[in-house]
Design a protein around this motif. Structure first.
Motif, PDB file in Angstrom:
ATOM      1  N   GLU A 258       0.827  -1.198   0.000  1.00  0.00           N
ATOM      2  CA  GLU A 258       0.000   0.000   0.000  1.00  0.00           C
ATOM      3  C   GLU A 258       0.865   1.253   0.000  1.00  0.00           C
ATOM      4  N   CYS A 259       0.179   2.395   0.177  1.00  0.00           N
ATOM      5  CA  CYS A 259       0.808   3.706   0.371  1.00  0.00           C
ATOM      6  C   CYS A 259       1.778   4.035  -0.759  1.00  0.00           C
ATOM      7  N   ARG A 260       1.256   4.106  -1.973  1.00  0.00           N
ATOM      8  CA  ARG A 260       2.091   4.406  -3.131  1.00  0.00           C
ATOM      9  C   ARG A 260       2.418   5.894  -3.256  1.00  0.00           C
ATOM     10  N   ASP A 261       1.863   6.730  -2.377  1.00  0.00           N
ATOM     11  CA  ASP A 261       2.193   8.153  -2.436  1.00  0.00           C
ATOM     12  C   ASP A 261       3.474   8.481  -1.676  1.00  0.00           C
ATOM     13  N   CYS A 262       4.157   7.448  -1.140  1.00  0.00           N
ATOM     14  CA  CYS A 262       5.432   7.637  -0.459  1.00  0.00           C
ATOM     15  C   CYS A 262       6.578   7.335  -1.422  1.00  0.00           C
ATOM     16  N   VAL A 263       7.515   8.280  -1.511  1.00  0.00           N
ATOM     17  CA  VAL A 263       8.709   8.059  -2.338  1.00  0.00           C
ATOM     18  C   VAL A 263       9.679   7.144  -1.613  1.00  0.00           C
ATOM     19  N   HIS A 264       9.879   7.414  -0.319  1.00  0.00           N
ATOM     20  CA  HIS A 264      10.765   6.589   0.495  1.00  0.00           C
ATOM     21  C   HIS A 264      10.139   6.361   1.857  1.00  0.00           C
ATOM     22  N   VAL A 265      10.417   5.199   2.418  1.00  0.00           N
ATOM     23  CA  VAL A 265      10.014   4.875   3.783  1.00  0.00           C
ATOM     24  C   VAL A 265      11.200   4.207   4.466  1.00  0.00           C
ATOM     25  N   TRP A 266      11.595   4.751   5.624  1.00  0.00           N
ATOM     26  CA  TRP A 266      12.667   4.160   6.415  1.00  0.00           C
ATOM     27  C   TRP A 266      12.075   3.592   7.695  1.00  0.00           C
ATOM     28  N   LEU A 267      12.478   2.374   8.026  1.00  0.00           N
ATOM     29  CA  LEU A 267      12.013   1.734   9.254  1.00  0.00           C
ATOM     30  C   LEU A 267      13.214   1.353  10.114  1.00  0.00           C
ATOM     31  N   SER A 268      13.046   1.442  11.416  1.00  0.00           N
ATOM     32  CA  SER A 268      14.107   1.072  12.342  1.00  0.00           C
ATOM     33  C   SER A 268      14.205  -0.447  12.448  1.00  0.00           C
ATOM     34  N   ASN A 378       4.736  27.456  14.568  1.00  0.00           N
ATOM     35  CA  ASN A 378       5.358  26.741  15.692  1.00  0.00           C
ATOM     36  C   ASN A 378       5.720  25.293  15.375  1.00  0.00           C
ATOM     37  N   THR A 379       6.093  25.003  14.152  1.00  0.00           N
ATOM     38  CA  THR A 379       6.493  23.657  13.755  1.00  0.00           C
ATOM     39  C   THR A 379       8.009  23.493  13.883  1.00  0.00           C
ATOM     40  N   HIS A 380       8.457  22.253  13.731  1.00  0.00           N
ATOM     41  CA  HIS A 380       9.868  21.915  13.908  1.00  0.00           C
ATOM     42  C   HIS A 380      10.400  21.152  12.693  1.00  0.00           C
ATOM     43  N   PRO A 381      10.529  21.790  11.524  1.00  0.00           N
ATOM     44  CA  PRO A 381      11.025  21.078  10.348  1.00  0.00           C
ATOM     45  C   PRO A 381      12.450  20.562  10.522  1.00  0.00           C
ATOM     46  N   GLN A 382      13.268  21.241  11.318  1.00  0.00           N
ATOM     47  CA  GLN A 382      14.639  20.768  11.509  1.00  0.00           C
ATOM     48  C   GLN A 382      14.681  19.445  12.271  1.00  0.00           C
ATOM     49  N   LEU A 383      13.714  19.212  13.129  1.00  0.00           N
ATOM     50  CA  LEU A 383      13.623  17.915  13.804  1.00  0.00           C
ATOM     51  C   LEU A 383      13.390  16.810  12.782  1.00  0.00           C
ATOM     52  N   PHE A 384      12.472  17.034  11.846  1.00  0.00           N
ATOM     53  CA  PHE A 384      12.186  16.034  10.813  1.00  0.00           C
ATOM     54  C   PHE A 384      13.403  15.822   9.915  1.00  0.00           C
ATOM     55  N   ASP A 385      14.102  16.909   9.590  1.00  0.00           N
ATOM     56  CA  ASP A 385      15.310  16.774   8.767  1.00  0.00           C
ATOM     57  C   ASP A 385      16.381  15.968   9.491  1.00  0.00           C
ATOM     58  N   TRP A 386      16.497  16.175  10.808  1.00  0.00           N
ATOM     59  CA  TRP A 386      17.501  15.436  11.565  1.00  0.00           C
ATOM     60  C   TRP A 386      17.166  13.944  11.568  1.00  0.00           C
ATOM     61  N   VAL A 387      15.886  13.617  11.755  1.00  0.00           N
ATOM     62  CA  VAL A 387      15.475  12.211  11.754  1.00  0.00           C
ATOM     63  C   VAL A 387      15.758  11.572  10.394  1.00  0.00           C
ATOM     64  N   LYS A 388      15.550  12.324   9.318  1.00  0.00           N
ATOM     65  CA  LYS A 388      15.850  11.792   7.990  1.00  0.00           C
ATOM     66  C   LYS A 388      17.340  11.497   7.852  1.00  0.00           C
ATOM     67  N   LYS A 389      18.194  12.402   8.326  1.00  0.00           N
ATOM     68  CA  LYS A 389      19.635  12.174   8.252  1.00  0.00           C
ATOM     69  C   LYS A 389      20.050  10.985   9.119  1.00  0.00           C
ATOM     70  N   TYR A 390      19.315  10.754  10.198  1.00  0.00           N
ATOM     71  CA  TYR A 390      19.618   9.618  11.065  1.00  0.00           C
ATOM     72  C   TYR A 390      19.359   8.299  10.337  1.00  0.00           C
ATOM     73  N   PHE A 391      18.183   8.209   9.698  1.00  0.00           N
ATOM     74  CA  PHE A 391      17.837   6.964   9.010  1.00  0.00           C
ATOM     75  C   PHE A 391      18.516   6.853   7.645  1.00  0.00           C
ATOM     76  N   CYS A 392      18.836   7.989   7.032  1.00  0.00           N
ATOM     77  CA  CYS A 392      19.467   8.004   5.702  1.00  0.00           C
ATOM     78  C   CYS A 392      20.683   8.917   5.767  1.00  0.00           C
ATOM     79  N   PRO A 393      21.832   8.420   6.257  1.00  0.00           N
ATOM     80  CA  PRO A 393      22.994   9.287   6.479  1.00  0.00           C
ATOM     81  C   PRO A 393      23.623   9.832   5.218  1.00  0.00           C
ATOM     82  N   SER A 394      23.310   9.266   4.054  1.00  0.00           N
ATOM     83  CA  SER A 394      23.893   9.752   2.804  1.00  0.00           C
ATOM     84  C   SER A 394      23.438  11.180   2.543  1.00  0.00           C
ATOM     85  N   SER A 395      24.379  12.068   2.283  1.00  0.00           N
ATOM     86  CA  SER A 395      24.065  13.478   2.037  1.00  0.00           C
ATOM     87  C   SER A 395      23.500  13.698   0.642  1.00  0.00           C
TER      88      SER A 395
END
Length: 506
Positions: A258-268, A378-395
């Motif tokens: 399912e969920c074909r509207d996702c380009v990438h999905v990272w799971l722990s 009052n959102t935290h986009p940098q938090l989401f960016d950090w989580v992405k770098k955590y799961f996908c360390p490639s720059s």
């Protein structure tokens, strides 16, 4: 076909199921006005009064819930629209009965036109300001998932006498206390569960005592369950009653189909969900998230070989582990804040205590502090960016990489004011938006297990998705595990924890 979870009766329609629950279960908590007998049906109460109090009742029958003396003439309309009496004295916490100084509502709002009112005798006798709320979120689950939020499992606020029937409403209520505390209007001992209310074991006992008082648990069964609980706590190992396994595999199967509207999905890495139980409701989220994190570390070779204990500890054992870490010299300021005592308290823990636990286990923890919003509204986009770098360390973003990426990384501990959750994955949508996948201890085991069923997974996954607009607290902290410490590194971290500082972003 729907099945009643209380009596097992099979009913065809949802509306009939709600009517059945109201008429045959929620109304059957009458009490005798002459001797206090409770937990019986209307007919049983009539027989009890005529046989046990033949001189006192003087030929009068107890009033039925809609105020009449007989049920024979009740219309079908009155059965569904009447106001049912709900005796909350048996379910009230004994602690709350002793200290009651604030006003509160005495109606349980189930849906428009339906309420449960405490009896007048109860108000005169106890004057307890119990407030029961109905979760509108759960009401939608009634409509779509046939899951009724029944007010049998009452959740006391750890900082006042109010009682809730929904963990989500309790969380919002507690956060109001936290806002008051920021303004200096709240007692810190009560705020953080340090006012000597007995901790996990005593709260579990109070829950079972309420079950006995309401007739849901026999006295003999109470003593048996209490003995089993004491045995489990003595072992220091969690009994697994609130654990749900196989979540990451279920998410993998869902994203593959399912969920074909996702380009990438990272799971722990594989992680078990631990939900709050009767013994830690209202204060145990930090401990439950540590259990989730530890369940994943046990499955990762790098960390499992460094961990001496191969089991997940119970909450009192986690409290002792933190106290032992303080004795090693870790975080003396935090130890002083808790008076060097966590065991037998309902004290909340946060990111700092998780860091202390990881360090004491010889693991390299890292605290990242997103101390202010970095986006609009009052959102935290940098938090989401950090989580992405955590799961996908490639720059460099590689569009040819697979859509579903199963990592061997442990989940992240996410803390905000009043609550904590566990990050087990991240979605990147076609429009570039990021979405966290969070496991919440406030989610019951039954709700979490809906992720394991293909028929209910599509609906259940909506509750673990969190977009930036859903995370609007002023401050968030992440705790990440990033390797194993050598003995020298551990000693250095113990020394540096005297002035423990988090990495601040921005």
């Amino acid at each position: 076909m729907l099945t009643c979870e209380i009596c097992g009766m099979e009913i065809l329609l949802e509306e009939d199921m709600k009517t059945h629950l109201l008429l045959f279960h929620l109304e059957n908590d009458h009490h005798c006005p002459l001797c206090g007998l409770s937990g019986v049906s209307y007919d049983e109460l009539c027989f009890h009064i005529t046989s046990a109090h033949p001189e006192d009742h003087q030929g009068q029958s107890p009033k039925s819930p809609n105020g009449s003396n007989a049920r024979k003439n009740e219309s079908k309309e009155s059965k569904t629209n009447r106001s049912l009496r709900f005796d909350s004295s048996a379910l009230a916490d004994k602690r709350d009965l002793g200290s009651s100084g604030q006003s509160g509502t005495e109606n349980l709002h189930l849906s428009p036109g339906e309420s449960y009112e405490c009896t007048k005798d109860l108000r005169k006798q106890k004057e307890v300001p119990l407030t029961f709320e109905f979760c509108f979120k759960c009401y939608f689950q009634i409509e779509f998932n046939s899951s009724l939020c029944i007010p049998e499992k009452l959740l006391p606020c750890p900082m006042c006498t109010l009682v809730y029937s929904c963990p989500y409403l309790l969380q919002e209520h507690v956060e109001l206390h936290l806002l008051e505390q920021e303004s200096g209007n709240c007692n810190s001992s009560s705020q953080y569960g340090l006012d000597g209310r007995g901790g996990y074991r005593r709260q579990m006992e109070r829950s079972m005592e309420r079950a006995v008082a309401s007739g849901h648990l026999a006295p003999a069964e109470f003593h048996l369950k209490r003995a089993e609980m004491m045995e489990r706590l003595a072992s220091g190992i969690d009994d697994g009653s609130s654990r749900t396994q196989g979540i990451i595999q279920a998410l993998k199967d869902y994203y593959q189909a399912e969920c074909r509207d996702c380009v990438h999905v990272w799971l722990s890495a594989d992680t078990d969900h631990y939900s709050s139980s009767a013994g830690d409701t209202g204060w145990g989220c930090g401990y439950r998230n540590f259990q989730m994190l530890l369940s994943s570390l046990h499955r990762i070779e790098t960390y499992s070989s460094a961990l001496q204990e191969k089991t997940v500890p119970c909450i009192p054992r986690v409290q002792r582990m933190i106290q032992e870490a303080w004795k090693e010299g870790l975080d003396p300021q935090g130890a002083s804040h808790f008076n060097h005592q966590l065991e037998r308290t309902e004290a909340w823990i946060g990111a700092t205590e998780i860091y202390v636990l990881l360090t004491s286990l010889g693991l390299r923890g890292r605290i990242i502090d997103f101390h202010q919003p970095t986006g609009s509204r009052n959102t935290h986009p940098q938090l989401f960016d950090w989580v992405k770098k955590y799961f996908c360390p490639s720059s460099v973003s590689n569009r040819l990489s697979p859509r579903l990426i199963l990592t061997s990384l442990p989940p992240l501990y996410l803390q905000h004011q009043g609550h904590s959750r566990t990050v087990v994955g991240l979605e990147q949508r076609k429009n570039g938006n990021l979405c966290l996948l969070l496991l919440d201890p406030a989610s019951s085991a039954s709700d979490t297990r809906k992720l394991l069923n293909r028929d209910t997974c599509c609906t259940a996954i909506q509750f673990i998705r969190k977009f930036p607009r859903s995370l609007k607290h002023k401050q968030y902290q992440l705790v990440a595990v990033e390797g194993v410490l050598s003995s020298e590194e551990k000693e250095m971290r113990i020394l540096s924890s005297r002035n423990l500082c988090a990495e601040r972003i921005p």
